[in-house]
Structures are given as structure tokens and as C-alpha cells.
Design a protein around this motif. Structure first.
Motif, PDB file in Angstrom:
ATOM      1  N   UNK A  20       0.820  -1.133  -0.092  1.00  0.00           N
ATOM      2  CA  UNK A  20       0.094   0.012   0.258  1.00  0.00           C
ATOM      3  C   UNK A  20       0.734   1.079   0.002  1.00  0.00           C
ATOM      4  N   UNK A  22       2.129   1.910  -3.426  1.00  0.00           N
ATOM      5  CA  UNK A  22       0.985   2.400  -4.261  1.00  0.00           C
ATOM      6  C   UNK A  22       0.919   4.067  -3.889  1.00  0.00           C
ATOM      7  N   UNK A  74      -8.150   8.139   0.779  1.00  0.00           N
ATOM      8  CA  UNK A  74      -8.009   6.659   0.509  1.00  0.00           C
ATOM      9  C   UNK A  74      -8.985   6.155   1.436  1.00  0.00           C
ATOM     10  N   UNK A  75      -8.979   6.630   2.595  1.00  0.00           N
ATOM     11  CA  UNK A  75      -9.923   6.133   3.813  1.00  0.00           C
ATOM     12  C   UNK A  75     -11.052   6.592   3.539  1.00  0.00           C
ATOM     13  N   UNK A  85     -15.780   2.399  -1.773  1.00  0.00           N
ATOM     14  CA  UNK A  85     -15.821   2.266  -2.915  1.00  0.00           C
ATOM     15  C   UNK A  85     -15.004   1.056  -3.098  1.00  0.00           C
ATOM     16  N   UNK A  86     -13.792   1.141  -2.595  1.00  0.00           N
ATOM     17  CA  UNK A  86     -13.166   0.072  -2.532  1.00  0.00           C
ATOM     18  C   UNK A  86     -12.428  -0.667  -1.392  1.00  0.00           C
ATOM     19  N   UNK A 141     -10.835  -2.318   1.695  1.00  0.00           N
ATOM     20  CA  UNK A 141      -9.253  -2.905   1.871  1.00  0.00           C
ATOM     21  C   UNK A 141      -8.923  -4.199   1.413  1.00  0.00           C
ATOM     22  N   UNK A 142      -7.564  -4.239   0.715  1.00  0.00           N
ATOM     23  CA  UNK A 142      -7.268  -5.818   0.505  1.00  0.00           C
ATOM     24  C   UNK A 142      -6.327  -6.092   1.525  1.00  0.00           C
ATOM     25  N   UNK A 179     -12.654   7.165  -9.839  1.00  0.00           N
ATOM     26  CA  UNK A 179     -12.799   5.924  -8.927  1.00  0.00           C
ATOM     27  C   UNK A 179     -11.613   4.816  -9.475  1.00  0.00           C
ATOM     28  N   UNK A 209      -6.197   5.082  -5.756  1.00  0.00           N
ATOM     29  CA  UNK A 209      -5.171   4.209  -5.131  1.00  0.00           C
ATOM     30  C   UNK A 209      -5.897   2.977  -4.521  1.00  0.00           C
ATOM     31  N   UNK A 210      -5.164   1.829  -4.385  1.00  0.00           N
ATOM     32  CA  UNK A 210      -5.945   0.817  -3.696  1.00  0.00           C
ATOM     33  C   UNK A 210      -5.740   1.222  -2.257  1.00  0.00           C
ATOM     34  N   UNK A 211      -7.036   0.794  -1.556  1.00  0.00           N
ATOM     35  CA  UNK A 211      -6.821   1.040  -0.058  1.00  0.00           C
ATOM     36  C   UNK A 211      -6.721  -0.353   0.757  1.00  0.00           C
TER      37      UNK A 211
END
Lengths: 171, 409
Positions: free
Chosen positions: A32, A35, A72-73, A78-79, A81-82, B403, B407-409
């Protein structure tokens, strides 16, 4: 253009390590963090003609990175956490130092992103409250309250490690 | 405390730089792509905004701009189906072009409306004293500030003032004193205006050359039989029934026609009850006492052509369309067959329409849109809706891209 690329690369070569360490503090994961660093660098590159002329790329990159970490938080719905890996070789492999680092890392991850950002700016980047407020675009009283809350939470989450930290917070 | 925490954080990240390696080349390329996307987005938004502005400039009503005067000086060519409540009160400019109608507003002033629905207030007017519009809509006559009667050429901007004072002037010795609540009648060629006054002189006539003359036959003025002959209704006497009397502009009686009217109707007639059609062929008589019946009579032989119950007591209009008189009823102007001619957002009690306007096209509202469609539906709503849709689509695309690139969270 080539001059711009060269200057940018030289700046990344000089400051990339510091950016990576800050990114790790903000994310708690090397992937992360990578990124986050790349996104930050892309934004700096986008405006390199402006920010690269003066001595402001460091300040601009710091502002972008810390605000991206909060964004990001905000986009977490939307996405989600991985979970990339359970292993964290960056903190070492064995020993009491590794244990201590893992405790601190886990405690940091349980702070809110803004608290984490404030701690990074205040205690890792060594910015004043006024400078921190300038980076985040908020008031100094917000920085104070976020710092106070972050330290209190850290003491709760890692009491043995941070017991010596007092209530008093330097300005 | 600061140093202690700093040391612990520094210790935590001491080996991170071995695992997180920035890629400057990739970042530079990504930055270039972001720059390009930003330029495209800015250009697209600018294009959309410009398109919306251009559309608004072309299609939306220019409520603050007066309609241009007709280039060849011709008269009015139509009338509005709807007179909307003005968002901004604007006084009538010098050269607004020919008007379709003049009507009384809620502020007790006269207002004019152009064929395509633009409205202006007539400055200094008082709706107590009737305003008159020539058949071609070019000449507007009204009492200005209770001092002088003004004939305003709406195409050239020329204003001719006549020494007629209103009843409210307080000048007891005035020779000319305009009667309130009485209609005025323009001759069919628009060269003369017949007004009714009090005092020594019963009626006066203005002509387009700016002269004023006394003119005194007895009876109720009803309009014009032709360009040179005024029409009067003379009450019945023991010697003759109710008569339609033709009087030329020199004051000489040129014709007398006995009307097929009962004595009861004769006794109830007032100044608003008799009107001659613009072609001089018909006389409308409003019988207030009998279910507000309207009688249409021939001006040539005085015979009754037809009658119709109207249910409206006060007409306050001398306008005709397709051989039938118009009336103010409900929320606007209607024909004798109850067909809506023009509706008013603000209540209008007295409406005078230029006869040429009623021979022309019926415009749906502000702007010269397709007749028969409501302007509000036909023009601005689709434009606004289209603009909103386009803007929404642009925002949606931008958001989705953001979107995707987040960036990947």
C-alpha cells in the motif's frame, strides 16, 4: 521536457526513501505504501513544471501524500481494503525489536487516518502545529485535538511501549 | 516525548526503503496522462458551458431587451396566447415596436404586450382612463400623469402631446377634460382617435398630424363605420327608435339607421355596451339586463343578425376577431364562442387589442415559438434538461475515471 524528466528523476532518487518511509507510516503495509508513493509521485509529476521550479517539491509531495492517505480512507466504501499478506519482512524476522515494531505498527493502524497523518507530520516529519495545519488545510486547534486523541489512543493500544509518553504535548 | 516517539517511528520504518522502491519513469508517465486528462476535462467542461450559454443566448427569452421596431415600419402581425407575469417591471421604451394589446395591470397602470408576449408598463398612465391602441399596433394613446394626452408612435418613438387634462387634474376651468372609464376608438386607417370628454365639449378627435378638434354629436360613441365616419348610438325618442348614426369627421350626420332594439335594452345601454366591428359592418350590443346577452346587428339595415348569452357583465373591450366581439372573462380574453384568445397570469379587467394583431398569428408566449405549443414546454425545459443531462454525463464519466484511478486501499 527531458530536462524536466531528469530533474524529476533526480529528485525522486534523492527523496524517494523518505517518501517511502512516510507512506509506510500512513499505510502500515509496503504494498500500500508503494501505491501511495507512486500516486504521490504521479501528482507531483503532473505539476512538476510549477513545483519543480522552486524548492517546494518536498512540501508539495508531503501535502499530496498525507491528503491522499486521508482520501483513501474516505473512498473505503468504493474499494474495500485488500489484505495483501500476513508477513511483514520490513520490520525484521525475529527478536524483541521485531515484536516492538509490530506492536507499534498495529497500534498505528488502529488510529483514524487523520490521527495517523497528524502523528506522522508532528512526530516523524517534526513539523510544528502551524505547519501541520498548513499541510492538512485545517486549524491548529484541530491539529492539537487530533494529536491529543492520537497519543491517548496509542497509550491505550500499546501501554507497555508508550507508557513513558506524558499527557503534555509540545507545540 | 517528541524525540522518543520520533525514534520509535524511525525505528519502525528504518528498513522500509528496501521494500518500497519508487519508479520515477512510471510516475512521470502517469503524471503526463493526468495532465492530458485534465486538459481534456477542462476543455470538455468549457465546451459544455459555452454550448449551454450559447443555447441560452439563442433560445431563452431576452426579457430585459425590448423587441426591435419593425424594420419596414409595418404594424403588428400577431398576438400572444399568454401574457405572463413579468419577472421585472420595465417601462415602455421609446421604440419597442408595434404592440398587440394594452391592458390594465394590478398596479392600476396600463401595460402593453407585444405579439410575442413581451410586456412593458406604460409610464405615467392610469388605468382609470382608458388607453387605446391603433389597428396596426403602432400608436398608443393614453393620459399621461393626469396632465396631457399622449399619442406614442411605438415604432419611431415620436410622442405627440395633446392638451387634455384628466378629471384628476383639479383644473376646473379646463376646456378638455377626459372622461374616466370611457373607451377610445381609433379610425380603421389609424389616422384619428375619437375620445369622450366632459365639460363644454362632448367629444374630441385627435388626428395623426397632432391636431385636436371638438366634435359634438349626442349619443354613445361606438366606433367607426369607415375611415371618415364615426358611429353613434342615439337613444330612442317618441319620433324614432334607437338609431345608429353616422357622423363624418367634420361633424355632419351622413347616415341614420333604425336599430331593432327594444326600449328596455335602449334604456340600459352604457358606454361599454356598444361597439362597431373594425370593418364597420357589425354592431355589438351588450344587453346587461338579460342574462348578459350580446346582440349582433347589421350596421347597414339595423337588423338583428344573432344573439348569444355571454354571462359576462363588463366587457371593457372594443376588440373583434373574425367578425365576433371579444370579452374579458375568467383569466383572460375570450371570443363570443367561449374560445380562449389570450390568458393573463395577472388579472386583467380591461383589454384592448389591435385589430391587425387579431388578424395575425397566435404566438404561444414569449419568443416566436411554434404556434399551438406552450413555450415553457417547447423551449427552455428541454434545453435545461438537455444541459443537465450532458453535465451529469460528464460528471459521471469523470467520477468513474477517478474511482478507477483511485489508489488501492
Amino acid at each position: 521536457v527531458n530536462r524536466g524528466v531528469d530533474d524529476f528523476e533526480a529528485w525522486v532518487h534523492a527523496r524517494g526513501g523518505a517518501l517511502a518511509r512516510s507512506a509506510y507510516l500512513l499505510t502500515g503495509d509496503v504494498h500500500l505504501a508503494e501505491d501511495l508513493v507512486q500516486d504521490t509521485l504521479a501528482r507531483v509529476a503532473q505539476h512538476w513544471r510549477k513545483v519543480g521550479r522552486g524548492d517546494s517539491p518536498d512540501a508539495y509531495a508531503r501535502r499530496v501524500m498525507h491528503n491522499l492517505a486521508i482520501d483513501r480512507w474516505r473512498r473505503r466504501s468504493v474499494r474495500p481494503p485488500e489484505v495483501l499478506t500476513d508477513r511483514h519482512p520490513e520490520v525484521g524476522t525475529a527478536g524483541p525489536d521485531v515484536e516492538r515494531r509490530l506492536v507499534l505498527r498495529d497500534a498505528l493502524l488502529r488510529l483514524t487516518p487523520k490521527q495517523r497523518v497528524v502523528l506522522s507530520l508532528r512526530f516523524y516529519e517534526d513539523l510544528t502545529e502551524v505547519q501541520t495545519a498548513g499541510v492538512l488545510g485545517c486549524s491548529t486547534s484541530t491539529v492539537k485535538s487530533q494529536t491529543r486523541d492520537a497519543l491517548a489512543r496509542l497509550r491505550t493500544l500499546a501501554p507497555a511501549l508508550l507508557a513513558e509518553l506524558t499527557e503534555e504535548v509540545p507545540s | 516525548v517528541t524525540q522518543d516517539l520520533h525514534d520509535r517511528l524511525d525505528d519502525l520504518v528504518s528498513d522500509v526503503s528496501s521494500y518500497v522502491v519508487p519508479d520515477a519513469r512510471t510516475a512521470w508517465a502517469a503524471g503526463a496522462r493526468r495532465r492530458a486528462r485534465h486538459r481534456v476535462a477542462v476543455g470538455a467542461v468549457a465546451a459544455v458551458v459555452l454550448a449551454l450559454l450559447a443555447g441560452a443566448a439563442v433560445w431563452l427569452p431576452h426579457t430585459l431587451d425590448p423587441a426591435p421596431a419593425h424594420p419596414d415600419g409595418a404594424g403588428v402581425d400577431g398576438y400572444p396566447a399568454r401574457v405572463m407575469k413579468p419577472r421585472v417591471t420595465r417601462d415602455l421604451p421609446d421604440e419597442p415596436g408595434p404592440m398587440a394589446m394594452v391592458y390594465d395591470g394590478p398596479d392600476r397602470r396600463w401595460w402593453t404586450a407585444s405579439a410575442d408576449g413581451h410586456t412593458w408598463r406604460v409610464p405615467g398612465s392610469d388605468s382609470e382612463y382608458t388607453a387605446s391602441l391603433s389597428p396596426d399596433g403602432r400608436l398608443l394613446g393614453y393620459l399621461a400623469a393626469h396632465r396631457s394626452y399622449v399619442v406614442h408612435d411605438l415604432v419611431t418613438g415620436e410622442m405627440t402631446r395633446f392638451d387634455i387634462d384628466g378629471a384628476g387634474s383639479g383644473d376646473a376651468g379646463a376646456r378638455w377634460s377626459l372622461l374616466p372609464q370611457t373607451p377610445g376608438f381609433w379610425s380603421p386607417d389609424g389616422r384619428r382617435l375619437l375620445l369622450q370628454t366632459s365639460g363644454d365639449i362632448g367629444e374630441v378627435m385627435l388626428d395623426a398630424q397632432g391636431t385636436l378638434a371638438d366634435f359634438g354629436p349626442a349619443g354613445l360613441a361606438a366606433g367607426w363605420l369607415d375611415d371618415h365616419t364615426t358611429a353613434w348610438i342615439v337613444s330612442a325618442t317618441a319620433a324614432h327608435p334607437t338609431q345608429l348614426v353616422g357622423v363624418d369627421v367634420g361633424g355632419h350626420v351622413v347616415s341614420r339607421v333604425d336599430l331593432d332594439l327594444s326600449r328596455r335594452v335602449d334604456r340600459s345601454l352604457d358606454q361599454w355596451d356598444v361597439t362597431v366591428s373594425p370593418d364597420g359592418g357589425r354592431l355589438a350590443v351588450d344587453d346587461d339586463d338579460d342574462d348578459d346577452e350580446v346582440l349582433l346587428m347589421s350596421t347597414s339595415d339595423g337588423s338583428l343578425l344573432t344573439s348569444r348569452a355571454l354571462g359576462v357583465s363588463d366587457r371593457c373591450t372594443s376588440s373583434w376577431r373574425t367578425g365576433l366581439p371579444l370579452f374579458v372573462a375568467g383569466d383572460g380574453l375570450v371570443s363570443l364562442t367561449d374560445e380562449s384568445v389570450t390568458t393573463f397570469d395577472d388579472e386583467a379587467v380591461c383589454v384592448v387589442v389591435a385589430s391587425d394583431a387579431l388578424d395575425g398569428e397566435r404566438y404561444p408566449g414569449i419568443g416566436r415559438g411554434a404556434p399551438g405549443s406552450d413555450w415553457l414546454v417547447a423551449r427552455p425545459l428541454p434545453i435545461v434538461a438537455g444541459g443537465v443531462l450532458v453535465l451529469g454525463a460528464v460528471l459521471l464519466v469523470v467520477r468513474r475515471r477517478r474511482r478507477r484511478l483511485a489508489p488501492t486501499s
